[in-house]
Design a protein around this motif. Structure first.
Motif, PDB file in Angstrom:
ATOM      1  N   ARG A 166      43.581 -23.259   3.858  1.00  0.00           N
ATOM      2  CA  ARG A 166      43.924 -24.554   4.462  1.00  0.00           C
ATOM      3  C   ARG A 166      45.410 -24.602   4.777  1.00  0.00           C
ATOM      4  NH1 ARG A 166      41.883 -28.387  -0.216  1.00  0.00           N
ATOM      5  NH2 ARG A 166      43.191 -26.862  -1.277  1.00  0.00           N
ATOM      6  N   ASN A 167      46.163 -23.831   4.035  1.00  0.00           N
ATOM      7  CA  ASN A 167      47.616 -23.789   4.190  1.00  0.00           C
ATOM      8  C   ASN A 167      47.973 -22.835   5.334  1.00  0.00           C
ATOM      9  OD1 ASN A 167      50.353 -23.336   3.933  1.00  0.00           O
ATOM     10  ND2 ASN A 167      50.307 -23.175   1.696  1.00  0.00           N
ATOM     11  N   ASP A 190      54.065 -29.544  -0.806  1.00  0.00           N
ATOM     12  CA  ASP A 190      55.231 -30.416  -0.585  1.00  0.00           C
ATOM     13  C   ASP A 190      55.291 -30.938   0.846  1.00  0.00           C
ATOM     14  OD1 ASP A 190      55.913 -30.010  -3.155  1.00  0.00           O
ATOM     15  OD2 ASP A 190      57.847 -29.042  -2.776  1.00  0.00           O
ATOM     16  N   LEU A 191      54.950 -30.072   1.794  1.00  0.00           N
ATOM     17  CA  LEU A 191      55.046 -30.458   3.200  1.00  0.00           C
ATOM     18  C   LEU A 191      53.774 -31.139   3.694  1.00  0.00           C
ATOM     19  CD1 LEU A 191      56.816 -27.236   4.533  1.00  0.00           C
ATOM     20  CD2 LEU A 191      57.852 -29.485   4.230  1.00  0.00           C
ATOM     21  N   GLY A 192      52.812 -31.329   2.783  1.00  0.00           N
ATOM     22  CA  GLY A 192      51.572 -32.025   3.158  1.00  0.00           C
ATOM     23  C   GLY A 192      50.752 -31.259   4.177  1.00  0.00           C
ATOM     24  N   ARG A 230      40.301 -32.726   1.593  1.00  0.00           N
ATOM     25  CA  ARG A 230      38.867 -32.787   1.911  1.00  0.00           C
ATOM     26  C   ARG A 230      38.453 -31.711   2.912  1.00  0.00           C
ATOM     27  NH1 ARG A 230      36.805 -33.396  -2.182  1.00  0.00           N
ATOM     28  NH2 ARG A 230      34.785 -34.098  -1.475  1.00  0.00           N
ATOM     29  N   ASP A 231      39.353 -30.782   3.189  1.00  0.00           N
ATOM     30  CA  ASP A 231      38.963 -29.596   3.942  1.00  0.00           C
ATOM     31  C   ASP A 231      38.424 -28.562   2.962  1.00  0.00           C
ATOM     32  OD1 ASP A 231      39.815 -30.731   6.235  1.00  0.00           O
ATOM     33  OD2 ASP A 231      41.472 -29.351   6.623  1.00  0.00           O
ATOM     34  N   PHE A 232      37.482 -27.763   3.444  1.00  0.00           N
ATOM     35  CA  PHE A 232      36.978 -26.662   2.628  1.00  0.00           C
ATOM     36  C   PHE A 232      37.088 -25.373   3.422  1.00  0.00           C
ATOM     37  CE2 PHE A 232      35.065 -28.448  -1.219  1.00  0.00           C
ATOM     38  CZ  PHE A 232      35.171 -29.792  -0.939  1.00  0.00           C
ATOM     39  N   ILE A 272      37.386 -20.355  -2.336  1.00  0.00           N
ATOM     40  CA  ILE A 272      37.326 -21.640  -1.630  1.00  0.00           C
ATOM     41  C   ILE A 272      38.571 -22.435  -1.993  1.00  0.00           C
ATOM     42  CG2 ILE A 272      36.026 -23.764  -1.245  1.00  0.00           C
ATOM     43  CD1 ILE A 272      33.522 -22.335  -2.169  1.00  0.00           C
ATOM     44  N   ASN A 273      39.345 -22.792  -0.985  1.00  0.00           N
ATOM     45  CA  ASN A 273      40.543 -23.610  -1.195  1.00  0.00           C
ATOM     46  C   ASN A 273      41.465 -23.016  -2.256  1.00  0.00           C
ATOM     47  OD1 ASN A 273      39.360 -25.242   0.661  1.00  0.00           O
ATOM     48  ND2 ASN A 273      38.903 -26.917  -0.735  1.00  0.00           N
ATOM     49  N   GLY A 274      41.567 -21.716  -2.263  1.00  0.00           N
ATOM     50  CA  GLY A 274      42.477 -21.079  -3.205  1.00  0.00           C
ATOM     51  C   GLY A 274      41.918 -20.930  -4.602  1.00  0.00           C
ATOM     52  N   ILE A 275      40.633 -21.238  -4.773  1.00  0.00           N
ATOM     53  CA  ILE A 275      40.012 -21.111  -6.087  1.00  0.00           C
ATOM     54  C   ILE A 275      38.991 -19.984  -6.038  1.00  0.00           C
ATOM     55  CG2 ILE A 275      38.601 -22.271  -7.829  1.00  0.00           C
ATOM     56  CD1 ILE A 275      39.711 -24.910  -6.559  1.00  0.00           C
TER      57      ILE A 275
END
Length: 589
Positions: A294-295, A415-417, A422-424, A479-482
């Motif tokens: 997502r990042n 930090d930069l939002g 809620r994105d996957f 998923i999402n860094g997990i």
RNA sequence: GGGGUGUUAGCUCAGCUGGUUUAGAGCGUCUGCCUGUCACGCAGAAGGUCGAGGGUUCGAGCCCCUUACAUCCCGCCA
């Protein structure tokens, strides 16, 4: 569904609507909240299914005195509320119970913390009174959702043609890396069972037995230090399949996981693509083997730009084999000095770096690094960073630099939002190295993953190629860094297995001893097979968005020290119990 | 094993640079009032060994040391 009617209730607290107006009903539940107006008393009655307002016209002295969370039974008439008295927040808000009779079923003492409301309470108190904690709306719903998700997964696996198995919990220690929980044997002096870290060997044996498609909602135990993302005992959606290649195994994950997320998080934005990222790429671009896609920030290697430059610290380090990684922070050129100071603070304190070098690309390149670099080098860095941004640098030995850059990337993303919760974003990380250098053995090869994985190499290649270039038929789903899942193809070939153990420095006898069951089984005709295990608790937690702790998805979790404060476990046992299992407690230290 | 943060009323927390009496607030509890609330409202009361122990000081909730506990992170762990 079985009727919920009984002598205690004709309906639940969540089902009465305008359709029931005029009926005489009996409800039982907990006194959620009272509103006492003197000669008018409102009682919100709560059960698993909802809340219903009961009104006592004329008041009731005895009921006014009863504590919240007492359990009572109320009989009365369903009446429609006046238009201005309708409560749209609850499904039963259009009606109320005009009450005649009520009786106490059980009284509640004054509560140690409120059930009503969502005020934070310390974990110690919550776990000591977990039965109260579980009455609270949010946690109660989490647990119900957990039930539903597990049923959904089970149904899905059945639909996909898998069979469900149980495997022993009292079993033998298996060589997977983590410490096992041990259970002493009374019947076998001096011997111990181990609780499974995962049913790995059993599910492979079931493949050798020809069951073809296995799954289990499997309890797993690992005796390691706990974190908010690790439980003392946790559950895996454990899967194993015969006659498959890597894509066949991954297809199951792709069939199950996106649909699970969409079913239970309807508001979620699940990215349609599930990219494959090699381990090397993940470490370079994302600084992690579990990248959060997502990042949008991508890390680059800029060692060559610093080689031979006037920025002496980095230039020298590069000569000595270190690398420089650059992390761009978009739209940050106008951030105040304090913002950069805070990041420097984070880099030194949390990441243990010597400092944090950066260039700010505003109107013109600024910062101590910029002064030391010539225009050509600056231009190359500017291209990486983009306009109106800043570029951070981490210089260290490769693995450390990659990991530190990855943490900085996460920090900047937050930090930069740049990350929408809620994105996957789902991805596969694969092409892991099969062997890695073992520092304790002078850099000799050791297994990177568990020794069950299959190498992407023939027997001949294993003998001739540099072991560190061999990849594993192994993957993680992130998923999402997990890290949600780990899986791969298994080493089902005794010859290749022996060769791998040989390279990893084990004598052949070690294979026969530690893998006796599998090794023997594989000598009698084993199908090629593979599978994976999904961390169910992590999946549930991420889908529900409970944030911090996996413990918010479990009814009775242990605390961080592995204790259950409600049951008082682990606890001491009597001398006789110890004698029965042939154990003597050693003194501390 | 190492590090960060914290521990003040039943709960959640405030308490400034060490010096305003008897350490405060909200919620909860108790008492009284209240017929349309749904976080009901109003008035009043009770409730504290400031985690424990030691020290510095004329004086400590606040500073120092020790210790216990909690929580998060690193190590460890798929």
């Amino acid at each position: 569904m079985l009727s919920l009617k009984s002598k205690y209730r004709t309906h639940t607290c969540g089902e009465l609507t305008e359709k029931n107006v005029g009926e005489t009903v009996t409800l039982s539940g907990w006194v959620h909240r009272k509103r006492d107006h003197g000669s008018l008393l409102f009682v919100d009655l709560r059960d698993n299914y909802g809340i219903t307002q009961c009104v006592f016209d004329g008041g009731d002295e005895n009921l006014e005195k009863i504590h919240p969370e007492s359990v009572i039974k109320i009989t009365g008439t369903v009446v429609a509320r006046d238009a201005e008295a309708i409560n749209d927040k609850i499904p039963t808000g259009h009606i109320e119970i005009k009450s005649g009779k009520w009786e106490v079923l059980t009284n509640a003492d004054v509560l140690p913390f409120p059930v009503f409301g969502d005020e934070d309470t310390g974990e110690e108190l919550r776990y000591k009174y977990r039965f109260l904690d579980l009455r609270r709306e949010k946690l109660h719903n989490n647990i119900l959702m957990r039930n539903k998700m597990i049923k959904w997964m089970r149904d899905k696996m059945w639909d996909l043609g898998f069979s469900e198995f149980q495997t022993p919990l009292l079993t033998a220690d298996s060589p997977e890396g983590a410490r096992c929980f041990l259970v002493p044997s009374r019947l076998n002096h001096g011997k111990f069972y181990a609780l499974p870290q995962a049913p790995q060997m059993f599910k492979q044996l079931l493949q050798v037995s020809g069951f073809d498609r296995y799954f289990q909602i499997a309890p797993c135990f690992r005796d390691e230090d706990l974190r908010s993302d690790r439980l003392l005992e946790f559950y895996q959606l454990d899967v194993e399949m015969s006659f498959v290649d890597l894509p066949d195994v991954q297809a199951v994950g792709e069939e199950v996981i996106p649909e699970l997320i969409k079913t239970f998080a309807p508001d979620a934005n699940v990215y349609p693509e599930i990219p494959h990222i090699s381990f090397d790429d993940a470490m370079l671009k994302y600084g992690s083997d579990k990248p959060d896609l997502r990042n949008p920030i991508l890390i680059s290697d800029v060692s060559e730009i610093f080689r031979g430059s006037d920025f002496g610290i980095f230039a020298n380090a590069v000569e000595n084999g270190s690398v420089v990684r650059a992390i761009p922070a978009p739209n940050s050129a106008d951030k105040p000095r304090s913002w950069f100071d805070k990041l420097t603070d984070y880099a030194t304190k949390e990441l243990g770096l010597g400092g944090l070098a950066y260039i700010v690309f505003g109107d013109e390149p600024k910062g101590p690094v910029a002064k030391k670099l010539d225009a050509e080098r600056i231009a190359k860095l500017h291209e990486i960073a983009g306009d109106n941004s800043s570029l951070f640098f981490v210089c260290d030995e490769e693995e450390k630099a990659a990991k530190a850059a990855g943490k900085l990337r996460n920090k900047l993303g937050a930090d930069l939002g740049l990350v929408n919760p809620r994105d996957f974003a789902i991805c596969w990380v694969d092409n892991f190295p099969f062997f890695e250098p073992d520092e304790d053995r002078g850099g000799a090869p050791k297994f990177t993953h568990n020794p069950f994985s299959y190498p992407i190499a023939t027997l001949e290649e294993l003998s001739t190629k540099d072991p560190f270039t061999i990849k594993a038929a192994q993957f993680d789903m992130v998923i999402n860094g997990i890290e949600m899942c780990s899986g791969g193809l298994r080493n089902y070939n005794p010859e290749i297995m022996k060769k791998c153990f040989d390279i990893a420095g084990y004598p052949i006898e070690a294979v026969e001893k530690n893998f006796s069951a599998l090794y023997t089984a594989f000598k009698y005709g084993a199908p090629p097979h593979g599978g994976f295990g999904f961390g169910i608790d992590r999946l549930i937690s991420e889908i529900l968005g409970t944030g911090e702790s996996l413990r918010e998805t479990v009814a009775f979790p242990a605390n961080q020290r592995g204790q259950d404060l409600l049951m008082g476990s682990p606890n001491e046992v009597t001398e006789q119990q110890l004698r029965d299992v042939h154990i003597k407690i050693r003194n501390k230290g």
